[in-house]
Design a protein around this motif. Sequence first.
Motif, PDB file in Angstrom:
ATOM      1  N   MET A 206       0.832  -1.209   0.000  1.00 62.77           N
ATOM      2  CA  MET A 206       0.000   0.000   0.000  1.00 62.77           C
ATOM      3  C   MET A 206       0.864   1.255   0.000  1.00 62.77           C
ATOM      4  O   MET A 206       0.537   2.241  -0.676  1.00 62.77           O
ATOM      5  CB  MET A 206      -0.946  -0.020   1.192  1.00 62.77           C
ATOM      6  N   ALA A 207       1.975   1.241   0.737  1.00 62.22           N
ATOM      7  CA  ALA A 207       2.885   2.389   0.712  1.00 62.22           C
ATOM      8  C   ALA A 207       3.398   2.646  -0.695  1.00 62.22           C
ATOM      9  O   ALA A 207       3.584   3.803  -1.106  1.00 62.22           O
ATOM     10  CB  ALA A 207       4.049   2.141   1.678  1.00 62.22           C
ATOM     11  N   HIS A 208       3.619   1.587  -1.451  1.00 61.78           N
ATOM     12  CA  HIS A 208       4.079   1.725  -2.843  1.00 61.78           C
ATOM     13  C   HIS A 208       3.090   2.486  -3.712  1.00 61.78           C
ATOM     14  O   HIS A 208       3.482   3.066  -4.730  1.00 61.78           O
ATOM     15  CB  HIS A 208       4.282   0.350  -3.465  1.00 61.78           C
ATOM     16  N   GLN A 209       1.804   2.447  -3.367  1.00 59.43           N
ATOM     17  CA  GLN A 209       0.832   3.142  -4.214  1.00 59.43           C
ATOM     18  C   GLN A 209       1.159   4.631  -4.300  1.00 59.43           C
ATOM     19  O   GLN A 209       0.880   5.282  -5.302  1.00 59.43           O
ATOM     20  CB  GLN A 209      -0.593   2.940  -3.681  1.00 59.43           C
ATOM     21  N   TRP A 210       1.805   5.150  -3.264  1.00 60.33           N
ATOM     22  CA  TRP A 210       2.280   6.533  -3.286  1.00 60.33           C
ATOM     23  C   TRP A 210       3.729   6.584  -3.778  1.00 60.33           C
ATOM     24  O   TRP A 210       4.034   7.221  -4.774  1.00 60.33           O
ATOM     25  CB  TRP A 210       2.146   7.146  -1.886  1.00 60.33           C
ATOM     26  N   PHE A 211       4.601   5.895  -3.056  1.00 54.21           N
ATOM     27  CA  PHE A 211       6.024   5.994  -3.373  1.00 54.21           C
ATOM     28  C   PHE A 211       6.410   4.831  -4.265  1.00 54.21           C
ATOM     29  O   PHE A 211       6.626   3.717  -3.810  1.00 54.21           O
ATOM     30  CB  PHE A 211       6.857   5.971  -2.089  1.00 54.21           C
ATOM     31  N   GLY A 212       6.478   5.082  -5.540  1.00 50.91           N
ATOM     32  CA  GLY A 212       6.735   4.046  -6.534  1.00 50.91           C
ATOM     33  C   GLY A 212       5.713   4.109  -7.632  1.00 50.91           C
ATOM     34  O   GLY A 212       6.058   4.108  -8.813  1.00 50.91           O
ATOM     35  N   ASN A 213       4.422   4.194  -7.260  1.00 52.81           N
ATOM     36  CA  ASN A 213       3.375   4.176  -8.268  1.00 52.81           C
ATOM     37  C   ASN A 213       2.954   5.570  -8.721  1.00 52.81           C
ATOM     38  O   ASN A 213       2.789   5.809  -9.914  1.00 52.81           O
ATOM     39  CB  ASN A 213       2.166   3.402  -7.746  1.00 52.81           C
ATOM     40  N   ILE A 214       2.768   6.495  -7.764  1.00 57.73           N
ATOM     41  CA  ILE A 214       2.536   7.889  -8.173  1.00 57.73           C
ATOM     42  C   ILE A 214       3.822   8.468  -8.739  1.00 57.73           C
ATOM     43  O   ILE A 214       3.841   9.069  -9.815  1.00 57.73           O
ATOM     44  CB  ILE A 214       2.030   8.729  -6.974  1.00 57.73           C
ATOM     45  N   THR A 215       4.895   8.300  -8.007  1.00 56.26           N
ATOM     46  CA  THR A 215       6.217   8.771  -8.456  1.00 56.26           C
ATOM     47  C   THR A 215       7.157   7.573  -8.525  1.00 56.26           C
ATOM     48  O   THR A 215       7.331   6.864  -7.532  1.00 56.26           O
ATOM     49  CB  THR A 215       6.772   9.832  -7.499  1.00 56.26           C
ATOM     50  N   THR A 216       7.753   7.365  -9.687  1.00 52.29           N
ATOM     51  CA  THR A 216       8.524   6.165  -9.983  1.00 52.29           C
ATOM     52  C   THR A 216       9.980   6.551 -10.276  1.00 52.29           C
ATOM     53  O   THR A 216      10.230   7.592 -10.888  1.00 52.29           O
ATOM     54  CB  THR A 216       7.924   5.455 -11.218  1.00 52.29           C
ATOM     55  N   PRO A 217      10.947   5.738  -9.874  1.00 52.67           N
ATOM     56  CA  PRO A 217      12.337   6.025 -10.236  1.00 52.67           C
ATOM     57  C   PRO A 217      12.536   6.096 -11.752  1.00 52.67           C
ATOM     58  O   PRO A 217      11.877   5.378 -12.504  1.00 52.67           O
ATOM     59  CB  PRO A 217      13.109   4.839  -9.648  1.00 52.67           C
ATOM     60  N   ARG A 218      13.444   6.950 -12.175  1.00 51.21           N
ATOM     61  CA  ARG A 218      13.753   7.029 -13.604  1.00 51.21           C
ATOM     62  C   ARG A 218      14.465   5.776 -14.087  1.00 51.21           C
ATOM     63  O   ARG A 218      14.288   5.345 -15.221  1.00 51.21           O
ATOM     64  CB  ARG A 218      14.626   8.253 -13.879  1.00 51.21           C
ATOM     65  N   TRP A 219      15.313   5.235 -13.220  1.00 51.67           N
ATOM     66  CA  TRP A 219      16.087   4.049 -13.613  1.00 51.67           C
ATOM     67  C   TRP A 219      16.247   3.173 -12.388  1.00 51.67           C
ATOM     68  O   TRP A 219      16.035   3.591 -11.253  1.00 51.67           O
ATOM     69  CB  TRP A 219      17.440   4.455 -14.207  1.00 51.67           C
ATOM     70  N   TRP A 220      16.670   1.932 -12.636  1.00 53.02           N
ATOM     71  CA  TRP A 220      16.688   0.929 -11.575  1.00 53.02           C
ATOM     72  C   TRP A 220      17.719   1.190 -10.490  1.00 53.02           C
ATOM     73  O   TRP A 220      17.636   0.609  -9.406  1.00 53.02           O
ATOM     74  CB  TRP A 220      16.942  -0.446 -12.186  1.00 53.02           C
ATOM     75  N   ASP A 221      18.689   2.077 -10.716  1.00 52.16           N
ATOM     76  CA  ASP A 221      19.657   2.339  -9.653  1.00 52.16           C
ATOM     77  C   ASP A 221      19.038   3.152  -8.510  1.00 52.16           C
ATOM     78  O   ASP A 221      19.645   3.296  -7.448  1.00 52.16           O
ATOM     79  CB  ASP A 221      20.922   3.024 -10.179  1.00 52.16           C
ATOM     80  N   ASP A 222      17.829   3.660  -8.716  1.00 53.48           N
ATOM     81  CA  ASP A 222      17.092   4.295  -7.629  1.00 53.48           C
ATOM     82  C   ASP A 222      15.962   3.406  -7.129  1.00 53.48           C
ATOM     83  O   ASP A 222      14.975   3.894  -6.563  1.00 53.48           O
ATOM     84  CB  ASP A 222      16.529   5.652  -8.080  1.00 53.48           C
TER      85      ASP A 222
END
Length: 822
Positions: free
Chosen positions: A300-316
């Motif tokens: 559920m936390a990912h729905q905000w951090f990751g899903n609303i705002t996503t890393p540009r690349w996998w190193d983040d």
Amino acid sequence: MSVASTRSLLHTEALARRELLDVTSYDVELDLASDEARFRSVTTITFESRGGATFVDLKPVGLNGVRLDDRPLDPDLLSGGRLPLETTPGTHVLVVDAVMPFRNDGEGLHRSVDPADGRHYVYGMSFMDAAPTVFACFDQPDLKAPYTLRVRAPHDWVVVGNAPAALVDGGGQQPGTWELGPTQPLSTYFVTLVAGPYHVVRDEHDGIPLGLSSRQSLARHLDKDADELLTMTRQCFDEFHRLFGIRYPFGDYHQAFVPEFNAGAMENPGCVTFRDQLVFDTRVTRGKRILRATTVAHEMAHQWFGNITTPRWWDDLWLNESFAEYMGNRVTAEVTEYDDAWTHVSWSRRQWGLRADQRPSTHPVAGNGAEDALTALQNFDGISYAKGSSILRQLCTRLGDEVFLAGVVDHLDRHRFGNATMHDLVASWERAGAEDLSPVVGEWLRKAGPDVVRHDRERGLVLRHSPPAAPAERSHLFDVVVLTPGGATTTPVTLTADETPAPPVAPGAAVVLDPHEESWAVYVPDGETVAALVDVLPGVTDHRLRAGTWNNVKSGYAEGAIAPDAVVALAVAAFPAEDTEDTGRHTMPWLLGEVVPAAATGALERLHRAAVASLVLQQPGSELQLSAYRAGIRTASDPATLRAWLQASPDGITLDDDLRWRLLTRLAVLGGTDRAELDAALTAAESSANRVHHTGATASLPTPEAKAYAWERFTGAVEVSNYELEAAGTGMWRGGQEQLTAEYVDRYVADLPGTGAVRSGWVLAVAATAFFPASHVDAATLERLRTLLAPGVLEPAVARRVADAVDDLDRQLAVRAAYPVA
């Protein structure tokens, strides 16, 4: 499909493609009703180009046709999972008509058959390089777009995905067509589909439609757990809305429990997928329930951090996982019934992260140098989760909730439905009132490896040693607890130099460094502490303190500072039944896998007696009793004891499928059963879980036929599901069977490089770990295995897992050399 047949996306290629393209929309049509081995996938991608050459990612088993702006492209141009495109400036429409494979490795579109009733179930896992086996796409996290899916499915199937699904055509006994979307802008790796005759439970909270689903054979168990799951979901939604002030933006929130899932869960917006072992069809401990609760909150936390705002690349990637790990554990502890979540985290996650951080393969939390997507997958480990979470927790303590959360909200608002980097997040915190955070970034996030902290009793000092390969100037703030028979004394310590005064310690007292795990370091207890713990730890009733103490002991053992017999003595005196789970990252597997084989003869029997004594002391029917009983099974060396328990369980213990197979598996290890009995047990209660148990038990038998059975699964001569493959590897290498498995050490070295031809991705690496000859702890085996680490021998995903396992083996040999058994 083998990884060797495709190319992993380079970061430089992703940067170039992002510079060239903006994706407007995806329209994906999937026909799941025509064939059980493959499906038709028609993808229409509308995109803008600034003009130039690029490529679309595509991994089909057949290609019916490709059209770019109504011009046919030559399908033979497809190579290495890429179809080249020549674009002019402006809008383009690409249509790809492909035939894709249903997979059975937990990636792409996974299709499985439930042995309990023969029903077929499908789900999508698009993470990393898997999406192009479902639909044609520009497969990188920073080319987001809305998706519309049209899915043709058998008439009795339910379809769920990233947006609410509606049945728009079909009915009766004919296949139906379901339509989903358009969604909010999504990265390719979030796109999922869950389709099959799933049992569905629906509800609503605060205007958000909620759903749960599982296989029909688990329906009654999901119904039994639905109230707890939905209650936790409501509690977490309310807390995340309170903390962030940003409404959940993805429509429905469905939690699908799916078969043969590789990870614990995947945070797909609107439709989170979980391994369906989290629907409990047998009795479980509180530890397992906490794991499920924290997993629910994590996703559920990912729905905000990751899903609303996503890393540009996998190193983040840590921006996703560390944040969700911290917030998921925090929210679980603060608003659900599992207020002891942090104690479970201490037992289950701390050493996972520390061990990863101590290996040669350690990497920084952030900016880990992932040059391609598959390399990034190897950094999806305890550092990304446990260490990153610990650093965020420290940072929140330092900044205070007001500044910490304000920075997170600023970050999410500025990059809503877009992509961002660590530097964007740091800038948001500094705008919210944080001081210059460059020291935190430089010392904690950009430098790999943990500090090692020791207590020097004679000099009255706490000593800090930073990693030689990456010297650091990290400060630590934590408690030091002094334990005596009279109680515990707590003193806060700020460690800003290599030597810091320690609180006074009386002779015979035990000193526990940072038992509440407020900082990140390897804490090594002194010898007098280890000896004193045998007397004082049994009297400690604070479970968090006990967990932190055991982590000090585990770290000291890994550093070669504690003898195996001393650890066994402590385990016998203060049996860790409160660490109720017994999967790989917990205390009992560590004791049995690393410590007991290095200890003096009789160590296993001593632990068994301690487990049985703990079993007798626990309240009948309690979770601690169940934990002690499981430990008693794993430590038993007399088949007669196990046979007696099969016939009559202790008061408070009900012999369900899980316990029955634990007993049968231990009997198999000891040679106290045979293939016929195991086959009969499976026939009597056929299920996917029992099939996995049966595979592990069969591979555990001390016979040449059993080891050949396991090896056929490793080489791919016999194809099995991902869970059965892992179970076969676990059963293959049992302690005490070294003479029987000796020939397979060389066969592992010879056969491992070829496994990339029969499996790929996540399962390829998991198989390398599961079949690693961990029971052969000797110098000859170590040298033999090191030959696999020569450049070019193994694919990167496999090489990383083997290198980590070799380092663990090397450490075990070092302990045995330091503390030889007479």
